[in-house]
Design a protein around this motif. Structure first.
Motif, PDB file in Angstrom:
ATOM      1  N   GLU A 119     -10.391  -2.562  -9.867  1.00 38.32           N
ATOM      2  CA  GLU A 119      -9.590  -3.593  -9.199  1.00 38.32           C
ATOM      3  C   GLU A 119     -10.356  -4.910  -9.140  1.00 38.32           C
ATOM      4  O   GLU A 119      -9.795  -5.978  -9.395  1.00 38.32           O
ATOM      5  N   ASP A 158     -11.323   5.541   4.172  1.00 38.52           N
ATOM      6  CA  ASP A 158     -10.739   5.672   2.835  1.00 38.52           C
ATOM      7  C   ASP A 158     -10.520   4.302   2.198  1.00 38.52           C
ATOM      8  O   ASP A 158     -10.713   4.133   0.997  1.00 38.52           O
ATOM      9  N   ALA A 159     -10.116   3.321   2.997  1.00 37.36           N
ATOM     10  CA  ALA A 159      -9.854   1.978   2.479  1.00 37.36           C
ATOM     11  C   ALA A 159     -11.130   1.318   1.967  1.00 37.36           C
ATOM     12  O   ALA A 159     -11.096   0.567   0.987  1.00 37.36           O
ATOM     13  N   SER A 198      -3.561  -3.319  -4.162  1.00 36.24           N
ATOM     14  CA  SER A 198      -4.940  -2.838  -4.065  1.00 36.24           C
ATOM     15  C   SER A 198      -5.008  -1.581  -3.206  1.00 36.24           C
ATOM     16  O   SER A 198      -4.118  -1.300  -2.402  1.00 36.24           O
ATOM     17  N   ASN A 199      -6.082  -0.835  -3.376  1.00 30.35           N
ATOM     18  CA  ASN A 199      -6.297   0.369  -2.579  1.00 30.35           C
ATOM     19  C   ASN A 199      -6.349   0.030  -1.095  1.00 30.35           C
ATOM     20  O   ASN A 199      -5.816   0.758  -0.264  1.00 30.35           O
ATOM     21  N   TYR A 200      -6.974  -1.091  -0.747  1.00 32.58           N
ATOM     22  CA  TYR A 200      -7.082  -1.496   0.657  1.00 32.58           C
ATOM     23  C   TYR A 200      -5.693  -1.767   1.240  1.00 32.58           C
ATOM     24  O   TYR A 200      -5.386  -1.324   2.347  1.00 32.58           O
ATOM     25  N   LYS A 216      -2.874  -0.471   0.215  1.00 32.63           N
ATOM     26  CA  LYS A 216      -2.197   0.824   0.345  1.00 32.63           C
ATOM     27  C   LYS A 216      -2.639   1.525   1.623  1.00 32.63           C
ATOM     28  O   LYS A 216      -1.827   2.129   2.323  1.00 32.63           O
ATOM     29  N   CYS A 217      -3.928   1.453   1.931  1.00 29.69           N
ATOM     30  CA  CYS A 217      -4.435   2.093   3.146  1.00 29.69           C
ATOM     31  C   CYS A 217      -3.918   1.387   4.403  1.00 29.69           C
ATOM     32  O   CYS A 217      -3.657   2.044   5.407  1.00 29.69           O
ATOM     33  N   ARG A 264     -11.841   3.202  -9.025  1.00 33.05           N
ATOM     34  CA  ARG A 264     -10.635   2.376  -8.830  1.00 33.05           C
ATOM     35  C   ARG A 264     -10.987   1.031  -8.187  1.00 33.05           C
ATOM     36  O   ARG A 264     -10.485  -0.009  -8.608  1.00 33.05           O
ATOM     37  N   THR A 265     -11.856   1.065  -7.187  1.00 33.31           N
ATOM     38  CA  THR A 265     -12.242  -0.166  -6.498  1.00 33.31           C
ATOM     39  C   THR A 265     -12.945  -1.121  -7.453  1.00 33.31           C
ATOM     40  O   THR A 265     -12.672  -2.327  -7.453  1.00 33.31           O
TER      41      THR A 265
END
Length: 149
Positions: A85, A74-75, A102-104, A106-107, A81-82
């Motif tokens: 960002e 998922d990350a 960042s999404n990463y 959050k993961c 979104r990626t």
């Protein structure tokens, strides 16, 4: 002694940000290697190491590793979104990441919570403790075999 096993006996207490069960000593460490069969994405082997056989079922161990692998999948997933960002980062000289998580990231927080939960509910009662792979540079997952004395 196999190369992936190290004998170690520190005093009981806190291990890498997570409390060990009361009276537990680390007896042995074993390592789960990265799985590069599908490329360089972060993924770990789900095969039960010989040192852990008899301590945890292969099915339960595989389920824990699948959870870790899913969080990293998922990350690293690419999406709108990626890309946004990345574009916002370039446009703001990456200052945006002082305000935006960042999404990463959050993961990675999700992984930390998952490992704490799995250690407390599943692994610690079996005498095992998994260390966050971020602490080993995403090269291996360290599994501590505890002596509940």
């Amino acid at each position: 002694m196999q190369p992936s096993t190290i004998q170690h006996q520190p005093a009981p207490g806190v291990i890498h940000g997570g409390a060990t069960p009361v009276g537990a000593n680390v007896v042995t460490k074993t390592f789960i290697q990265r799985d590069y069969s599908e490329g360089t994405a972060v993924k770990f082997q789900e095969k039960l190491p010989e040192e852990l056989s008899g301590k945890i079922s292969a099915e339960m161990f595989s389920k824990v590793l699948q959870g870790i692998n899913k969080i990293f999948a998922d990350a690293e997933k690419l999406g709108a979104r990626t890309y946004m960002e990345g574009c916002l980062g370039c446009l703001t000289a990456y200052i945006i990441f002082l305000c935006l998580e960042s999404n990463y990231d959050k993961c990675l927080k999700k992984l930390h919570v998952y490992l704490e939960q799995v250690n407390q509910t599943t692994l610690n009662p079996l005498g095992l403790h998994v260390i966050n792979p971020m602490e080993r540079g995403l090269r291996v997952i360290e599994v501590l075999i505890l002596n509940n004395g």
